[in-house]
Scaffold this motif. Structure first.
Motif, PDB file in Angstrom:
ATOM      1  N   GLN A   1      52.599  48.681  32.170  1.00  0.00           N
ATOM      2  CA  GLN A   1      50.878  48.600  32.502  1.00  0.00           C
ATOM      3  C   GLN A   1      51.119  48.989  34.783  1.00  0.00           C
ATOM      4  O   GLN A   1      50.100  49.254  35.143  1.00  0.00           O
TER       5      GLN A   1
ATOM      6  N   ALA B   1      43.061  48.004  33.157  1.00  0.00           N
ATOM      7  CA  ALA B   1      43.867  46.697  33.710  1.00  0.00           C
ATOM      8  C   ALA B   1      44.166  46.369  34.440  1.00  0.00           C
ATOM      9  O   ALA B   1      45.013  44.951  34.489  1.00  0.00           O
ATOM     10  N   LEU B   2      42.172  45.540  35.419  1.00  0.00           N
ATOM     11  CA  LEU B   2      42.136  45.516  37.091  1.00  0.00           C
ATOM     12  C   LEU B   2      42.510  43.855  36.102  1.00  0.00           C
ATOM     13  O   LEU B   2      43.573  42.994  36.553  1.00  0.00           O
TER      14      LEU B   2
ATOM     15  N   PRO C   1      44.985  52.072  31.918  1.00  0.00           N
ATOM     16  CA  PRO C   1      44.781  50.882  30.769  1.00  0.00           C
ATOM     17  C   PRO C   1      45.960  51.125  29.413  1.00  0.00           C
ATOM     18  O   PRO C   1      45.756  52.933  28.965  1.00  0.00           O
TER      19      PRO C   1
ATOM     20  N   LEU D   1      50.165  33.996  30.030  1.00  0.00           N
ATOM     21  CA  LEU D   1      49.562  35.499  29.907  1.00  0.00           C
ATOM     22  C   LEU D   1      50.406  35.062  27.929  1.00  0.00           C
ATOM     23  O   LEU D   1      51.348  34.063  28.036  1.00  0.00           O
TER      24      LEU D   1
ATOM     25  N   TRP E   1      46.013  49.949  37.328  1.00  0.00           N
ATOM     26  CA  TRP E   1      45.246  49.423  37.000  1.00  0.00           C
ATOM     27  C   TRP E   1      44.527  50.544  35.986  1.00  0.00           C
ATOM     28  O   TRP E   1      43.829  49.674  35.437  1.00  0.00           O
TER      29      TRP E   1
ATOM     30  N   LEU F   1      44.075  42.150  33.737  1.00  0.00           N
ATOM     31  CA  LEU F   1      45.256  41.722  33.125  1.00  0.00           C
ATOM     32  C   LEU F   1      46.200  41.293  34.067  1.00  0.00           C
ATOM     33  O   LEU F   1      46.819  40.597  35.054  1.00  0.00           O
ATOM     34  N   LEU F   2      45.861  42.547  35.768  1.00  0.00           N
ATOM     35  CA  LEU F   2      46.629  42.393  36.768  1.00  0.00           C
ATOM     36  C   LEU F   2      46.872  41.288  37.742  1.00  0.00           C
ATOM     37  O   LEU F   2      47.508  40.494  38.282  1.00  0.00           O
TER      38      LEU F   2
ATOM     39  N   GLU G   1      45.270  38.323  36.585  1.00  0.00           N
ATOM     40  CA  GLU G   1      45.452  37.294  36.203  1.00  0.00           C
ATOM     41  C   GLU G   1      47.126  36.984  35.785  1.00  0.00           C
ATOM     42  O   GLU G   1      47.700  35.959  36.217  1.00  0.00           O
TER      43      GLU G   1
END
Lengths: 343, 504
Positions: free
Chosen positions: B360, A194-195, B368, B349, B365, A197-198, A200
């Motif tokens: 999340q 998820a890096l 996911p 987003l 991170w 997304l975080l 951004e």
């Protein structure tokens, strides 16, 4: 068709194709790839090989820029990593020992990580503006590199070290393989976890991200560490290729080329959405441009100008405002005629 | 007639935003544009101000047919706009803000004294006497709004003034001040287009109103001839029974006695005086008070968004120290900020990404949320909260305010919090969405979730809360159990007079 035109990688790819095509017209044997002594040779292979450092630096830069930051110190970090590696190899009793060279490489990269932490600390913990925070290391870093090499150009003779920048594996340049691995690693890291997304999210709005529970500080430090690590590897490739550490030439102005690559690839300097493929493409375009200038026979004194013109064209092609101005009139006319016909 | 729009049509990819809408403005009237979120109010305004080009229809301004290609053109033609969020530069002086881009010049250089003089005159027209060389952000939001109006009307030939949600961040006395200015401009024969979600305000100030629903014109009415209930049913297209049911329901809900959070003398210098507050599971606690009374500041302390400098906080009976929002989240506390645009949504987003963001973040991170699970969760909440358009891959900045608010609610609901703090969730939202959000709050509390509900609208706080905390001047002055004898007057009294005898 319009979907294709709207794809954000359309224009970078188009420019790359045009550049390569112009080589087809203006220079002989550009696309010839030959196999000599088990190594692939040719201009295309040259492009891949010579793009490697810029691709690496651009990768780190993409992540930094996506958080809304910028890292000007990457060139200096390259110089430092090369300098330290060459110094340590010079001190080795057996510079041809692979194990020792690997240890040296590890030490150089470890030092770069420390510098990355420093940048991240200045930006995320002390809240200094990224451009200023990294400017410190950009200026001081060259000094550190010169200190390490005592102001001299350090030459080394080490077969294992030379492999990094000038070697081949299965006929493919090792530097290209390293860059490809770095790209794969970055993609996996940002899109498989998820890096991305975080990142951004932090780039889009740091305040909102913090209130959504994102540890923005930690993530910001992390991207600067990444950028420095990749720059360190790029520095090793550069210094290995020339078998020496030149604290002034290593990574000179590469930070600007890297920023250009990121922007060409469609990532906005304001942070947020980023495109790794775009940045890689941007880096390849810049290298191709350099090589094309030579192969097409652009005089040395006008190479920079030539480069600037191509970059301007690409930037204009990507600008929605410019496209609307130039093609918009045409489009409305067409629409108007269509309406008139329908009526 | 100063403005006549006929058959206006505006299409966005996949949506017809305006479908043959007629709209007219008379000189010297205040005209309210009414409708739910997504009804097409903003689009109509943007068409009128030249931000959007139209796909059909005609606009006539002062008898001449016009077609604007940009906001500047519209402004030059005499249409000025003041947007919901003040679009000025807080770091410049008041005078600079009024004249930015058209500074009075002498020999090519800015004529500062002339500029200050003219700024002063133009504010004096609005009955405002302030130091125009002071920085804009040294003044309250209300004053900033007036400055924006002064800027908009100083052009000289203003025929139409558009005020888009001008009152959403003003308190009662500031609203009166604004209305005085509006009446003054009306006397100068300016046609004012007024958009507000506060029905009372509309009834107080507007002469006529135009109602839109789903991009269509529902009708044009004289304010005096259309009762509020009828207006609301025209806006939402159904009657309000559902909304009225909530009241009885929420108040009668049983109170559980499990303490979730207990603040003891918690405070932060300069933002909120030390306060005591206990919130139980299944309880809706309302925070009432004027703007700037410390409502948001109190909420932020409970969420760890700011750090307290005195007192302590117990969660589930054990002391807790929050260094960041993340710490509060791990204890099951969620907080949705009042500043939807700057502290809530991440505009670039998508809806999906915005909804899963907090969950999340809580997972970290490295873990996911699988895409299928994301789609399930998002789909569930897009349906449950009726987020429109129901496309999870659309950028959230393209949604209307009410739908953005629902996205934020969804973001927190999927984290399954035990205490949900919502700050002004219904501000700038239409009646229909407001009722939906209120109903949701009541339902959540029935399900055992504790809710801290912050709102400037007393009616809303009264309708939903089991107990009401009244704030005044950054101090919690009274806790009222919401029994039948508590009403808006009672709360107003506390707010006005400060402490009552009942408070220790």
């Amino acid at each position: 068709m319009t979907n294709l035109l709207r794809h954000r990688l359309f224009w970078p790819i188009a420019v790359l194709v045009v550049l390569l095509a112009s080589n087809l017209v203006f220079s002989n044997n550009f696309f010839t790839i030959t196999l000599q002594d088990g190594h692939l040779y040719g201009s295309l292979i040259d492009i891949l090989r010579r793009s490697a450092p810029l691709v690496l630096v651009a990768l780190g830069m993409t992540l930094v820029i996506s958080t809304g930051g910028i890292d000007l110190s990457v060139g200096s970090v390259m110089a430092i990593s090369g300098a330290l590696a060459c110094l340590l190899i010079g001190d080795l009793s057996n510079p041809d020992s692979t194990t020792s060279v690997l240890l040296v490489v590890g030490a150089a990269i470890a030092l770069c990580l420390v510098f990355g932490l420093w940048n991240g600390f200045l930006v995320a913990v002390l809240g200094i503006q990224p451009i200023i925070a990294t400017l410190i290391l950009m200026v001081a870093g060259r000094g550190v590199a010169q200190l390490i090499t005592d102001g001299q150009i350090l030459n080394v003779h080490s077969a294992p070290y030379r492999v990094i920048g000038a070697g081949y594996f299965l006929a493919v340049p090792v530097s290209f393989l390293i860059a490809a691995a770095a790209v794969a690693l970055t993609v996996a890291l940002t899109r498989r976890t998820a890096l991305g997304l975080l990142l951004e999210s932090v780039g889009g709005s740091p305040t909102a991200s913090r209130l959504a529970g994102i540890r923005a500080r930690r993530i910001t430090i992390m991207v600067y560490v990444f950028a420095a690590a990749f720059a360190g590897v790029a520095g090793l490739i550069y210094s290995s290729d020339v078998s020496s550490a030149d604290s002034n030439a290593a990574g000179n102005l590469i930070e600007l080329n890297a920023i250009l690559a990121v922007v060409l690839g469609g990532t906005a300097l304001t942070g947020g959405r980023f495109s790794i493929a775009g940045s890689v493409l941007g880096a390849v375009i810049i290298t191709t441009l350099d090589i094309t200038a030579v192969s097409v026979g652009v005089p040395v004194e006008t190479t920079l100008l030539f480069k600037a013109i191509v970059v301007i064209i690409l930037c204009l092609a990507q600008s929605p405002t410019f496209r609307a101005k130039v093609f918009g009139r045409f489009a409305t006319k067409k629409a108007a005629t269509r309406e008139a016909v329908a009526a | 007639m100063v403005l006549q729009m006929t058959g206006i049509r505006k299409v966005f990819p996949g949506v017809v935003a305006l479908d043959g809408v007629d709209f007219r403005l008379l000189p010297g009237e205040i005209h309210a544009l009414m409708g739910e979120n997504g009804a097409g109010k903003s689009t109509l305004i943007k068409v009128l101000t030249g931000v959007y080009d139209i796909d059909g229809g005609q606009i006539e301004l002062a008898g001449e047919q016009v077609r604007f290609t940009g906001p500047l053109q519209a402004q030059q033609a005499g249409i000025s706009t003041v947007y919901q969020e003040v679009n000025l530069c807080p770091n410049l002086s008041v005078a600079e803000n009024i004249f930015i881009g058209r500074e009075p010049r002498r020999f090519g250089r800015i004529h500062w004294s002339e500029m200050r003089k003219r700024a002063h005159t133009s504010l004096a027209r609005l009955d405002l006497d302030i130091d125009v060389s002071a920085q804009l952000d040294s003044y309250s939001l209300a004053i900033q709004q007036m400055v924006a109006i002064a800027r908009a009307t100083d052009v000289g030939n203003t025929k139409v003034l558009i005020l888009d949600e001008p009152t959403s961040s003003l308190d009662a006395s500031e609203v009166e001040q604004l209305f005085a200015v509006m009446r003054r401009l009306k006397d100068e024969n300016v046609a004012i287009l007024f958009v507000s979600h506060f029905l009372d305000q509309v009834y107080e100030i507007a002469d006529r109103m135009t109602v839109l629903r789903n991009g269509r014109l529902i009708g044009e009415y004289r304010t005096a001839e259309l009762p509020q209930m009828q207006l609301v049913s025209k806006m939402i297209g159904k009657d309000l029974e559902a909304l009225e049911q909530i009241e009885e329901h929420a108040r009668e809900a049983p109170r559980q006695e499990t303490k979730i959070i207990e603040a003891k003398g918690l405070g932060r210098t300069g933002s909120i005086a030390p306060f005591d507050l206990t919130i139980h599971a299944g309880e809706v606690v309302g925070l009432a008070g004027l703007l700037g009374s410390g409502r948001t500041e109190l909420a932020r302390l409970l969420f760890g968004a700011d750090r307290p400098d005195s007192g302590e906080l117990d969660v589930d009976g054990t002391p807790a120290k929050f260094h960041s929002p993340r710490d509060a989240m791990t204890k099951g506390i969620a907080f949705s900020s009042e500043n939807r645009r700057t502290e809530g949504i991440i505009g670039e987003l998508t809806v999906r990404e915005n909804i899963i963001l907090a969950l999340q973040a809580a997972r970290g991170w490295t873990r996911p949320i699988p895409r299928r699970r994301q789609d399930e969760l998002v789909d569930k909440y897009v349906k449950a909260l009726q987020i429109r358009p129901a496309d999870p891959e659309r950028l959230v900045r393209d949604l209307s305010g009410g739908n953005q608010q629902k996205v934020l609610l969804a973001r927190w609901l999927i984290t399954e919090p035990r205490l949900l703090i919502i700050d002004e969730p219904t501000r700038g939202i239409d009646v229909g969405a407001k009722a939906e959000i209120q109903r949701l709050v009541a339902e959540l509390a029935d399900g055992g979730m504790a809710v801290l509900f912050v709102s400037a609208e007393l009616e809303e706080v009264l309708r939903l809360s089991h107990k009401i905390e009244v704030l005044r001047d950054r101090r919690l002055v009274e806790e009222l159990v919401n029994t039948d004898d508590v009403d808006a007057d009672r709360i107003m009294q506390t707010i006005a007079s400060g402490t009552t005898g009942a408070t220790p």
